[in-house]
Design an enzyme around this catalytic site. Structure first.
Site, PDB file in Angstrom:
ATOM      1  N   GLY A  34      -9.119   8.127   1.142  1.00  0.00           N
ATOM      2  CA  GLY A  34      -9.300   7.291  -0.046  1.00  0.00           C
ATOM      3  C   GLY A  34      -8.125   6.360  -0.282  1.00  0.00           C
ATOM      4  O   GLY A  34      -7.330   6.098   0.628  1.00  0.00           O
ATOM      5  N   ALA A  35      -8.020   5.829  -1.531  1.00  0.00           N
ATOM      6  CA  ALA A  35      -7.048   4.769  -1.847  1.00  0.00           C
ATOM      7  C   ALA A  35      -7.218   3.648  -0.821  1.00  0.00           C
ATOM      8  O   ALA A  35      -6.272   3.222  -0.159  1.00  0.00           O
ATOM      9  CB  ALA A  35      -5.616   5.308  -1.867  1.00  0.00           C
ATOM     10  N   GLY A  39      -7.412  -2.013   5.827  1.00  0.00           N
ATOM     11  CA  GLY A  39      -7.379  -1.276   7.095  1.00  0.00           C
ATOM     12  C   GLY A  39      -8.538  -0.303   7.184  1.00  0.00           C
ATOM     13  O   GLY A  39      -9.285  -0.268   8.171  1.00  0.00           O
ATOM     14  N   HIS A  40      -8.689   0.513   6.120  1.00  0.00           N
ATOM     15  CA  HIS A  40      -9.833   1.440   6.085  1.00  0.00           C
ATOM     16  C   HIS A  40     -11.155   0.671   6.175  1.00  0.00           C
ATOM     17  O   HIS A  40     -12.083   1.085   6.872  1.00  0.00           O
ATOM     18  CB  HIS A  40      -9.863   2.215   4.765  1.00  0.00           C
ATOM     19  CG  HIS A  40      -8.666   3.066   4.487  1.00  0.00           C
ATOM     20  ND1 HIS A  40      -7.765   2.770   3.497  1.00  0.00           N
ATOM     21  CD2 HIS A  40      -8.243   4.217   5.061  1.00  0.00           C
ATOM     22  CE1 HIS A  40      -6.834   3.710   3.468  1.00  0.00           C
ATOM     23  NE2 HIS A  40      -7.090   4.602   4.401  1.00  0.00           N
ATOM     24  N   GLN A 151      -5.930   2.691  14.931  1.00  0.00           N
ATOM     25  CA  GLN A 151      -4.795   2.693  15.861  1.00  0.00           C
ATOM     26  C   GLN A 151      -3.478   2.910  15.113  1.00  0.00           C
ATOM     27  O   GLN A 151      -2.507   3.404  15.681  1.00  0.00           O
ATOM     28  CB  GLN A 151      -4.774   1.344  16.601  1.00  0.00           C
ATOM     29  CG  GLN A 151      -3.559   1.058  17.451  1.00  0.00           C
ATOM     30  CD  GLN A 151      -3.568   1.785  18.790  1.00  0.00           C
ATOM     31  OE1 GLN A 151      -4.601   2.308  19.208  1.00  0.00           O
ATOM     32  NE2 GLN A 151      -2.422   1.814  19.445  1.00  0.00           N
ATOM     33  N   LYS A 152      -3.449   2.533  13.834  1.00  0.00           N
ATOM     34  CA  LYS A 152      -2.245   2.700  12.997  1.00  0.00           C
ATOM     35  C   LYS A 152      -1.662   4.105  13.136  1.00  0.00           C
ATOM     36  O   LYS A 152      -0.454   4.287  13.202  1.00  0.00           O
ATOM     37  CB  LYS A 152      -2.636   2.394  11.547  1.00  0.00           C
ATOM     38  CG  LYS A 152      -1.782   2.987  10.465  1.00  0.00           C
ATOM     39  CD  LYS A 152      -0.530   2.208  10.270  1.00  0.00           C
ATOM     40  CE  LYS A 152       0.299   2.658   9.089  1.00  0.00           C
ATOM     41  NZ  LYS A 152       0.230   4.039   8.736  1.00  0.00           N
ATOM     42  N   MET A 187      -0.909  -2.074   6.966  1.00  0.00           N
ATOM     43  CA  MET A 187      -1.452  -1.570   5.693  1.00  0.00           C
ATOM     44  C   MET A 187      -1.433  -0.054   5.706  1.00  0.00           C
ATOM     45  O   MET A 187      -1.749   0.579   6.712  1.00  0.00           O
ATOM     46  CB  MET A 187      -2.866  -2.078   5.492  1.00  0.00           C
ATOM     47  CG  MET A 187      -2.876  -3.552   5.184  1.00  0.00           C
ATOM     48  SD  MET A 187      -4.484  -4.046   4.589  1.00  0.00           S
ATOM     49  CE  MET A 187      -4.179  -5.789   4.424  1.00  0.00           C
ATOM     50  N   SER A 189      -1.826   3.371   2.630  1.00  0.00           N
ATOM     51  CA  SER A 189      -1.905   3.794   1.220  1.00  0.00           C
ATOM     52  C   SER A 189      -0.512   4.102   0.692  1.00  0.00           C
ATOM     53  O   SER A 189      -0.243   3.961  -0.492  1.00  0.00           O
ATOM     54  CB  SER A 189      -2.795   5.036   1.089  1.00  0.00           C
ATOM     55  OG  SER A 189      -4.039   4.802   1.712  1.00  0.00           O
ATOM     56  N   ARG A 190       0.382   4.531   1.594  1.00  0.00           N
ATOM     57  CA  ARG A 190       1.737   4.901   1.155  1.00  0.00           C
ATOM     58  C   ARG A 190       2.612   3.686   0.856  1.00  0.00           C
ATOM     59  O   ARG A 190       3.670   3.845   0.241  1.00  0.00           O
ATOM     60  CB  ARG A 190       2.406   5.803   2.187  1.00  0.00           C
ATOM     61  CG  ARG A 190       1.758   7.181   2.252  1.00  0.00           C
ATOM     62  CD  ARG A 190       2.559   8.191   3.059  1.00  0.00           C
ATOM     63  NE  ARG A 190       2.078   9.536   2.845  1.00  0.00           N
ATOM     64  CZ  ARG A 190       1.284  10.219   3.691  1.00  0.00           C
ATOM     65  NH1 ARG A 190       0.896   9.661   4.827  1.00  0.00           N
ATOM     66  NH2 ARG A 190       0.888  11.442   3.407  1.00  0.00           N
TER      67      ARG A 190
HETATM   68  P1  AMP Z   1      -6.029   7.755   5.877  1.00  0.00           P
HETATM   69  O1  AMP Z   1      -6.829   7.505   4.645  1.00  0.00           O
HETATM   70  O2  AMP Z   1      -4.619   7.326   5.796  1.00  0.00           O
HETATM   71  O3  AMP Z   1      -6.212   9.170   6.415  1.00  0.00           O
HETATM   72  O4  AMP Z   1      -6.665   6.819   6.979  1.00  0.00           O
HETATM   73  C1  AMP Z   1      -8.026   6.896   7.303  1.00  0.00           C
HETATM   74  C2  AMP Z   1      -8.282   6.127   8.566  1.00  0.00           C
HETATM   75  O5  AMP Z   1      -7.932   4.754   8.366  1.00  0.00           O
HETATM   76  C3  AMP Z   1      -7.435   6.633   9.748  1.00  0.00           C
HETATM   77  O6  AMP Z   1      -8.234   6.634  10.925  1.00  0.00           O
HETATM   78  C4  AMP Z   1      -6.341   5.611   9.809  1.00  0.00           C
HETATM   79  O7  AMP Z   1      -5.783   5.476  11.100  1.00  0.00           O
HETATM   80  C5  AMP Z   1      -7.069   4.351   9.403  1.00  0.00           C
HETATM   81  N1  AMP Z   1      -6.122   3.344   8.937  1.00  0.00           N
HETATM   82  C6  AMP Z   1      -5.151   3.489   8.005  1.00  0.00           C
HETATM   83  N2  AMP Z   1      -4.428   2.357   7.869  1.00  0.00           N
HETATM   84  C7  AMP Z   1      -4.954   1.464   8.749  1.00  0.00           C
HETATM   85  C8  AMP Z   1      -4.643   0.113   9.108  1.00  0.00           C
HETATM   86  N3  AMP Z   1      -3.651  -0.555   8.534  1.00  0.00           N
HETATM   87  N4  AMP Z   1      -5.407  -0.487  10.047  1.00  0.00           N
HETATM   88  C9  AMP Z   1      -6.423   0.183  10.657  1.00  0.00           C
HETATM   89  N5  AMP Z   1      -6.764   1.456  10.368  1.00  0.00           N
HETATM   90  C10 AMP Z   1      -6.040   2.095   9.433  1.00  0.00           C
END
Ligand code: AMP
Length: 283
Positions: A34-35, A39-40, A151-152, A187, A189-190
């Site tokens: 979430g948040a 990117g998401h 890929q992040k 990008m 969330s942090r």
């Molecule tokens: P998270 O919510 O941080 O667990 O991220 C969920 C998914 O979004 C994970 O597969 C992350 O790698 C992807 N993600 C997070 N930030 C980015 C970004 N800047 N660009 C592409 N994918 C992202």
């Protein structure tokens, strides 16, 4: 765009996916905490292009945070997330409670082995067991045809691919490129934790990687030279503590000395209290 169907229950989620598939449709799943940012949403867009139906999951998974980490203060806004997902064409959102995912008595945990040990795994020793376990659970609850990751979080993609292969999970893993702000910062969330001053300093991660990328594009193949270029940009920035810089064979966590095949240069650093990671492909 219509708001997506919001599902909190595990059985109803599995049923939704199975029904779509019985109707002859392919289903994509996009796991998130979430948040949501662009990117998401790029993963969600890739999923809507690649699959007939898309379900996103929104779950801040406690088991991938160490007690000292930011689980409690991690940003949460399910209503806004659902709207953003609807706007890019996501059909359903699975947003379970912690109690539904981890009922009393749950003890199973997945150890993916060597790819989960170094780098992020060395700094966050319980992190990837939490990630692997929750991703396995989410892929079993939402047994989609394809799962989308960014890929992040490079090491996470290596860990997830290893787990999916080792457990014979019948799903295709798709990895999407990192989405960046206009100034280059990846990008995350942090990033919301950063003060304006820290946000400026945090640019050194992507700038260091860019430096290495440009050297590689100009023909440099020595990994230690590439590492040093990134390291210098980061360690020259006040208020930033570099944790690692590594050049890895693409798709693995194996360090290379010479970049004679596609590779990834990955960095982690602390900017104030906030831990950031980033990477670029050298191909
Ligand atoms: P998270 O919510 O941080 O667990 O991220 C969920 C998914 O979004 C994970 O597969 C992350 O790698 C992807 N993600 C997070 N930030 C980015 C970004 N800047 N660009 C592409 N994918 C992202």
């Amino acid at each position: 765009m219509p708001t997506p169907l919001l599902i909190h229950e595990i059985d109803a989620t599995r049923q939704w996916v199975r029904e779509r598939q019985r109707a002859g449709e392919t289903v994509g799943v996009v796991p998130t905490m979430g948040a949501l940012h662009a990117g998401h949403l790029s993963l969600a867009e890739a999923a809507t292009k690649g699959c007939d139906r898309v379900i996103a999951t929104v779950f801040v998974n406690p088991t991938q945070f160490a007690p000292s980490e930011d689980f409690e203060r991690y940003p949460r806004d399910l209503e806004a997330d659902a709207k953003k997902l609807g706007d890019v064409g996501v059909d359903a959102v699975f947003a379970p409670s912690v109690e539904a995912m981890y009922p009393p008595g749950a003890t199973t945990s997945i150890d993916v082995g060597s790819v989960a040990r170094p780098f992020e795994g060395a700094i966050r020793p319980t992190h990837f067991a939490g990630v692997a376990t929750v991703v396995a659970k989410l892929l079993l609850i939402a047994p989609a045809d394809r799962a989308y990751f960014g890929q992040k979080d490079y090491q996470q993609t290596v860990v997830v691919r290893r787990m999916v292969a080792d457990l014979n999970l019948p799903i295709e893993v798709v990895v999407c490129p990192t989405v960046r702000e206009a100034d280059g910062i990846a990008m995350s969330s942090r990033n919301a934790y950063l003060s304006a001053d820290e946000r400026q300093r945090a640019l050194c991660l992507s700038q260091g990687l860019r430096e290495a990328e440009q050297l590689h594009a100009a023909g440099e193949r020595d990994a230690s030279t590439l590492r040093e270029a990134a390291r210098k940009v980061i360690t020259d920035t006040d208020g930033v503590e570099l944790q690692y810089v590594a050049v890895l064979r693409d798709g693995t966590m194996d360090e290379v000395e010479t970049v004679d095949a596609p590779a990834v240069i990955a960095v982690a650093a602390r900017v104030g209290q906030t831990r950031l990671i980033d990477n670029v492909r050298l191909a």
